[in-house]
Design a protein around this motif. Sequence first.
Motif, PDB file in Angstrom:
ATOM      1  N   LEU A   1       0.830  -1.206   0.000  1.00  0.00           N
ATOM      2  CA  LEU A   1       0.000   0.000   0.000  1.00  0.00           C
ATOM      3  C   LEU A   1       0.864   1.255   0.000  1.00  0.00           C
ATOM      4  CD1 LEU A   1      -2.764  -1.070   2.523  1.00  0.00           C
ATOM      5  CD2 LEU A   1      -3.092  -0.542   0.108  1.00  0.00           C
ATOM      6  N   GLU A   2       1.903   1.263   0.842  1.00  0.00           N
ATOM      7  CA  GLU A   2       2.801   2.418   0.899  1.00  0.00           C
ATOM      8  C   GLU A   2       3.432   2.675  -0.475  1.00  0.00           C
ATOM      9  OE1 GLU A   2       5.516   1.316   3.995  1.00  0.00           O
ATOM     10  OE2 GLU A   2       4.177   2.011   5.588  1.00  0.00           O
ATOM     11  N   THR A   3       3.881   1.616  -1.116  1.00  0.00           N
ATOM     12  CA  THR A   3       4.502   1.749  -2.433  1.00  0.00           C
ATOM     13  C   THR A   3       3.507   2.300  -3.444  1.00  0.00           C
ATOM     14  OG1 THR A   3       6.041  -0.053  -1.959  1.00  0.00           O
ATOM     15  CG2 THR A   3       5.695   0.488  -4.270  1.00  0.00           C
ATOM     16  N   ALA A   4       2.298   1.786  -3.426  1.00  0.00           N
ATOM     17  CA  ALA A   4       1.265   2.263  -4.349  1.00  0.00           C
ATOM     18  C   ALA A   4       0.939   3.729  -4.087  1.00  0.00           C
ATOM     19  CB  ALA A   4       0.013   1.402  -4.220  1.00  0.00           C
ATOM     20  N   ILE A   5       0.858   4.114  -2.825  1.00  0.00           N
ATOM     21  CA  ILE A   5       0.534   5.499  -2.472  1.00  0.00           C
ATOM     22  C   ILE A   5       1.630   6.444  -2.942  1.00  0.00           C
ATOM     23  CG2 ILE A   5       0.250   7.100  -0.527  1.00  0.00           C
ATOM     24  CD1 ILE A   5      -1.296   4.751   0.860  1.00  0.00           C
ATOM     25  N   MET A   6       2.878   6.025  -2.834  1.00  0.00           N
ATOM     26  CA  MET A   6       3.981   6.888  -3.265  1.00  0.00           C
ATOM     27  C   MET A   6       3.972   7.134  -4.766  1.00  0.00           C
ATOM     28  SD  MET A   6       7.202   5.964  -0.801  1.00  0.00           S
ATOM     29  CE  MET A   6       7.160   4.188  -0.948  1.00  0.00           C
ATOM     30  N   ARG A   7       3.258   6.325  -5.512  1.00  0.00           N
ATOM     31  CA  ARG A   7       3.156   6.492  -6.969  1.00  0.00           C
ATOM     32  C   ARG A   7       2.009   7.427  -7.362  1.00  0.00           C
ATOM     33  NH1 ARG A   7       3.871   0.129  -7.926  1.00  0.00           N
ATOM     34  NH2 ARG A   7       6.128   0.049  -7.726  1.00  0.00           N
ATOM     35  N   LEU A   8       1.194   7.833  -6.402  1.00  0.00           N
ATOM     36  CA  LEU A   8       0.050   8.689  -6.689  1.00  0.00           C
ATOM     37  C   LEU A   8       0.473  10.133  -6.880  1.00  0.00           C
ATOM     38  CD1 LEU A   8      -2.466   7.373  -3.986  1.00  0.00           C
ATOM     39  CD2 LEU A   8      -2.412   6.782  -6.423  1.00  0.00           C
ATOM     40  N   SER A   9      -0.342  10.858  -7.610  1.00  0.00           N
ATOM     41  CA  SER A   9      -0.130  12.301  -7.762  1.00  0.00           C
ATOM     42  C   SER A   9      -0.556  13.000  -6.467  1.00  0.00           C
ATOM     43  CB  SER A   9      -0.961  12.835  -8.927  1.00  0.00           C
ATOM     44  OG  SER A   9      -2.341  12.787  -8.603  1.00  0.00           O
ATOM     45  N   VAL A  10      -0.186  14.256  -6.344  1.00  0.00           N
ATOM     46  CA  VAL A  10      -0.579  15.043  -5.171  1.00  0.00           C
ATOM     47  C   VAL A  10      -2.103  15.079  -5.051  1.00  0.00           C
ATOM     48  CG1 VAL A  10      -0.556  17.351  -4.161  1.00  0.00           C
ATOM     49  CG2 VAL A  10       1.525  16.437  -5.199  1.00  0.00           C
ATOM     50  N   ARG A  11      -2.787  15.279  -6.174  1.00  0.00           N
ATOM     51  CA  ARG A  11      -4.265  15.316  -6.161  1.00  0.00           C
ATOM     52  C   ARG A  11      -4.830  13.988  -5.683  1.00  0.00           C
ATOM     53  NH1 ARG A  11      -7.848  13.280  -9.283  1.00  0.00           N
ATOM     54  NH2 ARG A  11      -6.414  12.794 -10.970  1.00  0.00           N
ATOM     55  N   GLU A  12      -4.274  12.879  -6.175  1.00  0.00           N
ATOM     56  CA  GLU A  12      -4.759  11.558  -5.775  1.00  0.00           C
ATOM     57  C   GLU A  12      -4.500  11.294  -4.286  1.00  0.00           C
ATOM     58  OE1 GLU A  12      -4.346   8.949  -9.853  1.00  0.00           O
ATOM     59  OE2 GLU A  12      -2.502   9.532  -8.793  1.00  0.00           O
ATOM     60  N   VAL A  13      -3.360  11.751  -3.782  1.00  0.00           N
ATOM     61  CA  VAL A  13      -3.076  11.592  -2.350  1.00  0.00           C
ATOM     62  C   VAL A  13      -4.081  12.402  -1.532  1.00  0.00           C
ATOM     63  CG1 VAL A  13      -1.409  12.047  -0.505  1.00  0.00           C
ATOM     64  CG2 VAL A  13      -0.633  11.025  -2.649  1.00  0.00           C
ATOM     65  N   SER A  14      -4.411  13.589  -2.003  1.00  0.00           N
ATOM     66  CA  SER A  14      -5.413  14.410  -1.310  1.00  0.00           C
ATOM     67  C   SER A  14      -6.767  13.712  -1.288  1.00  0.00           C
ATOM     68  CB  SER A  14      -5.548  15.776  -1.989  1.00  0.00           C
ATOM     69  OG  SER A  14      -4.356  16.502  -1.842  1.00  0.00           O
TER      70      SER A  14
ATOM     71  N   LEU B   1      -7.285  10.498  -1.562  1.00  0.00           N
ATOM     72  CA  LEU B   1      -7.145   9.326  -0.692  1.00  0.00           C
ATOM     73  C   LEU B   1      -7.229   9.729   0.770  1.00  0.00           C
ATOM     74  CD1 LEU B   1      -6.560   6.310  -0.220  1.00  0.00           C
ATOM     75  CD2 LEU B   1      -4.117   6.868  -0.399  1.00  0.00           C
ATOM     76  N   THR B   2      -6.617  10.850   1.108  1.00  0.00           N
ATOM     77  CA  THR B   2      -6.643  11.333   2.488  1.00  0.00           C
ATOM     78  C   THR B   2      -8.074  11.608   2.934  1.00  0.00           C
ATOM     79  OG1 THR B   2      -4.436  12.267   2.248  1.00  0.00           O
ATOM     80  CG2 THR B   2      -5.800  13.138   4.043  1.00  0.00           C
ATOM     81  N   VAL B   3      -8.840  12.274   2.096  1.00  0.00           N
ATOM     82  CA  VAL B   3     -10.243  12.553   2.413  1.00  0.00           C
ATOM     83  C   VAL B   3     -10.999  11.244   2.603  1.00  0.00           C
ATOM     84  CG1 VAL B   3     -12.406  13.493   1.493  1.00  0.00           C
ATOM     85  CG2 VAL B   3     -10.278  14.810   1.293  1.00  0.00           C
ATOM     86  N   TRP B   4     -10.782  10.299   1.702  1.00  0.00           N
ATOM     87  CA  TRP B   4     -11.461   9.007   1.800  1.00  0.00           C
ATOM     88  C   TRP B   4     -11.072   8.283   3.084  1.00  0.00           C
ATOM     89  CZ3 TRP B   4      -9.903   3.967   2.282  1.00  0.00           C
ATOM     90  CH2 TRP B   4     -10.914   3.011   2.167  1.00  0.00           C
ATOM     91  N   LEU B   5      -9.777   8.278   3.422  1.00  0.00           N
ATOM     92  CA  LEU B   5      -9.324   7.594   4.639  1.00  0.00           C
ATOM     93  C   LEU B   5      -9.947   8.201   5.886  1.00  0.00           C
ATOM     94  CD1 LEU B   5      -5.560   6.920   3.908  1.00  0.00           C
ATOM     95  CD2 LEU B   5      -7.307   5.202   4.370  1.00  0.00           C
ATOM     96  N   ILE B   6     -10.029   9.513   5.928  1.00  0.00           N
ATOM     97  CA  ILE B   6     -10.650  10.180   7.082  1.00  0.00           C
ATOM     98  C   ILE B   6     -12.110   9.764   7.205  1.00  0.00           C
ATOM     99  CG2 ILE B   6     -11.407  12.431   7.970  1.00  0.00           C
ATOM    100  CD1 ILE B   6      -8.708  13.534   6.807  1.00  0.00           C
ATOM    101  N   GLU B   7     -12.828   9.786   6.085  1.00  0.00           N
ATOM    102  CA  GLU B   7     -14.237   9.391   6.108  1.00  0.00           C
ATOM    103  C   GLU B   7     -14.393   7.917   6.498  1.00  0.00           C
ATOM    104  OE1 GLU B   7     -15.666  10.481   2.240  1.00  0.00           O
ATOM    105  OE2 GLU B   7     -15.681  12.625   2.727  1.00  0.00           O
ATOM    106  N   TYR B   8     -13.543   7.071   5.965  1.00  0.00           N
ATOM    107  CA  TYR B   8     -13.599   5.643   6.276  1.00  0.00           C
ATOM    108  C   TYR B   8     -13.292   5.403   7.747  1.00  0.00           C
ATOM    109  CZ  TYR B   8     -12.696   0.631   5.987  1.00  0.00           C
ATOM    110  OH  TYR B   8     -12.723  -0.724   6.184  1.00  0.00           O
ATOM    111  N   HIS B   9     -12.305   6.097   8.272  1.00  0.00           N
ATOM    112  CA  HIS B   9     -11.958   5.960   9.690  1.00  0.00           C
ATOM    113  C   HIS B   9     -13.134   6.395  10.562  1.00  0.00           C
ATOM    114  CE1 HIS B   9      -9.947   7.046  13.515  1.00  0.00           C
ATOM    115  NE2 HIS B   9      -9.335   5.900  13.270  1.00  0.00           N
TER     116      HIS B   9
END
Length: 74
Positions: free
Chosen positions: A15-28, A30-38
């Motif tokens: 997962l870490e490796t896949a995340i490091m391949r994301l663009s800044v927009r995609e990381v943003s 993902l962050t929103v999604w992770l917060i909502e999921y949490h």
Amino acid sequence: MDVHDTGTSMSIKELETAIMRLSVREVSELTVWLIEYHQQLWDKQIEEDLESGQLDALLDEVEREYEAGTAKPL
């Protein structure tokens, strides 16, 4: 998304490796999604704890403090 959907299993390292391949927009995004999921997971845990009675003692204590006038507003 249902909090019990696990999809394909990946290791944390994958997962870490896949995340490091994301663009800044995609990381943003993902962050929103992770917060909502949490938040969904937390809500589910609270519901389960309430249903199982694990919070009864704490709720009783809060009720006693409220009735005694010793509870402080948050």
